[in-house]
Write a protein that holds these residues in place. Structure first.
Motif, PDB file in Angstrom:
ATOM      1  N   SER A  35      -7.898   1.576   8.601  1.00 26.76           N
ATOM      2  CA  SER A  35      -8.314   0.867   9.815  1.00 26.76           C
ATOM      3  C   SER A  35      -7.318  -0.253  10.099  1.00 26.76           C
TER       4      SER A  35
ATOM      5  N   ARG B  19     -18.900   3.503   8.889  1.00 26.20           N
ATOM      6  CA  ARG B  19     -19.071   2.065   9.143  1.00 26.20           C
ATOM      7  C   ARG B  19     -19.796   1.810  10.464  1.00 26.20           C
TER       8      ARG B  19
ATOM      9  N   GLY C 282       0.837  -1.188   0.000  1.00 24.12           N
ATOM     10  CA  GLY C 282       0.000   0.000   0.000  1.00 24.12           C
ATOM     11  C   GLY C 282       0.871   1.238   0.000  1.00 24.12           C
TER      12      GLY C 282
ATOM     13  N   ASN D 218     -17.081  11.092   2.573  1.00 23.03           N
ATOM     14  CA  ASN D 218     -16.982   9.752   1.976  1.00 23.03           C
ATOM     15  C   ASN D 218     -18.340   9.313   1.466  1.00 23.03           C
TER      16      ASN D 218
ATOM     17  N   PRO E 101      -7.520  -4.664   7.562  1.00 23.00           N
ATOM     18  CA  PRO E 101      -6.653  -5.400   6.631  1.00 23.00           C
ATOM     19  C   PRO E 101      -5.554  -6.183   7.340  1.00 23.00           C
TER      20      PRO E 101
ATOM     21  N   ARG F  87     -12.100   3.511  10.915  1.00 21.66           N
ATOM     22  CA  ARG F  87     -11.044   4.169  10.132  1.00 21.66           C
ATOM     23  C   ARG F  87     -10.550   5.467  10.772  1.00 21.66           C
TER      24      ARG F  87
ATOM     25  N   LEU G 197      -3.376   1.348   4.000  1.00 20.11           N
ATOM     26  CA  LEU G 197      -4.422   0.464   3.473  1.00 20.11           C
ATOM     27  C   LEU G 197      -5.761   1.186   3.509  1.00 20.11           C
ATOM     28  N   ASP G 198      -6.771   0.700   4.249  1.00 20.52           N
ATOM     29  CA  ASP G 198      -8.067   1.412   4.225  1.00 20.52           C
ATOM     30  C   ASP G 198      -8.232   2.372   5.403  1.00 20.52           C
TER      31      ASP G 198
ATOM     32  N   GLU H 289     -10.186   6.964   0.185  1.00 28.51           N
ATOM     33  CA  GLU H 289     -10.033   5.505   0.218  1.00 28.51           C
ATOM     34  C   GLU H 289      -9.424   5.024   1.527  1.00 28.51           C
ATOM     35  N   ASN H 290      -8.774   5.909   2.257  1.00 26.19           N
ATOM     36  CA  ASN H 290      -8.077   5.453   3.468  1.00 26.19           C
ATOM     37  C   ASN H 290      -8.309   6.339   4.689  1.00 26.19           C
TER      38      ASN H 290
ATOM     39  N   ARG I 207     -12.487  -2.331  12.209  1.00 27.65           N
ATOM     40  CA  ARG I 207     -12.919  -1.697  10.962  1.00 27.65           C
ATOM     41  C   ARG I 207     -13.046  -0.180  11.058  1.00 27.65           C
TER      42      ARG I 207
END
Length: 307
Positions: A106, A227, A17, A222, A109, A187, A103-104, A210-211, A185
């Motif tokens: 959070s 989430r 990433g 977003n 991953p 972020r 990565l995302d 995206e992250n 999860r």
């Protein structure tokens, strides 16, 4: 369910990433490690190992960074949270650059990487840092506190004086199941008004929708939204788990904080380690010893500091 023996990942697994702040591409590999090795970051491009320990923290501006000499690894808190949350005691975290990939945004991953690798149980019993006396830091309306408890719990209250993030709290008692379901999860987040300032400081060069969650004065930018309704507080819990992991072992104690961040979290870790009477380091030598952790009369390891 608690794990009484030390654990590592069963095989090497990798992901690629970009760094949130550096914007540089990075490949990260989780690799097995021996009992009592702990978590170690390995700068593969430099051939230098950096133990994931509080005394090696060199920067806490917007993330936590550790270094040995000129070899630095930045933004370690999410992968540390994932390893700690999933009950991994020993692991080589190999990275080919100066920052862990975001990565995302959070820890999910990294949890997936642990699942992909599988878990190997080692013969040695786990070591715990058992909190015997409350340790607290205050700075105006910011508070961070670690106090005695029969389990490891984390509670965080986030308040950014923003319509979407005002007095938002979340509390969880940590197990690998609760970490994966309720924390992993969540972020990282930032305010649109701060992005230009951070980029002028050479930070957030790899940040995107995206992250990270990006918030303007009134809304979430977003397209997919949040989430969790309280994702901001949950992510601050995630960060705290990652920061407390730099104590070097699982904690038996309750962490609570209001408006804290990486700097205050690491200052609290440093204060706990400096005050020998605040804690004991104990080892569960066999499964038969396991209940004694919860009875708070575990088999003592000589000395109050981490061995």
């Amino acid at each position: 369910m608690a794990h009484w023996k030390q654990r590592t990942v069963a095989k090497r697994v990798s992901c690629t990433g970009i760094g949130l702040h550096s914007g540089r591409p990075a490949t990260l590999t989780l690799a097995p490690a021996a009992a009592d090795a702990g978590i170690t970051f390995v700068r593969m491009d430099l051939g230098i190992e950096i133990p994931a320990r509080n005394e090696l923290v060199v920067d806490t501006m917007l993330s936590t960074s550790v270094a040995v000499g000129k070899a630095r690894v930045s933004t370690v808190e999410h992968v540390m949270a994932a390893l700690h949350g999933m009950g991994i005691d020993n692991c080589r975290v190999e990275v080919d650059g100066p920052e862990i990939p975001i990565l995302d945004g959070s820890a999910a991953p990294f949890v997936c990487l642990v699942h992909e690798a599988g878990v190997k149980e080692l013969s040695a019993g786990r070591r715990y840092l058992v909190v015997d006396r409350a340790v607290e830091l205050r700075d105006g309306d910011k508070v961070a506190r670690l106090e005695p408890s029969d389990a490891f719990s984390v509670e965080f209250t986030a308040d950014f004086g923003h319509p979407l993030i005002t007095n938002q709290s979340f509390r969880v008692t940590l197990t690998d199941r609760s970490f994966e379901r309720e924390i992993a999860r969540a972020r990282t987040f930032c305010f649109l008004r701060d992005i230009e300032r951070m980029q002028a400081m050479g930070l957030a060069r790899g940040g995107s929708l995206e992250n990270a969650i990006v918030v303007d004065d009134f809304s979430i930018l977003n397209p997919e939204g949040l989430r969790f309704p309280d994702e901001f507080a949950r992510h601050k819990v995630l960060d705290a788990v990652g920061d407390l992991a730099l104590l070097g072992m699982p904690v038996v104690g309750a962490f609570s904080a209001t408006k804290s961040g990486h700097a205050m979290n690491q200052a609290l870790v440093k204060k706990v380690l400096a005050e020998a009477s605040s804690h004991r380091v104990v080892r569960v030598s066999a499964e038969a010893d396991a209940p004694s952790i919860h009875a708070r009369v575990p088999v003592a390891v000589p000395g109050g500091q981490i061995a």
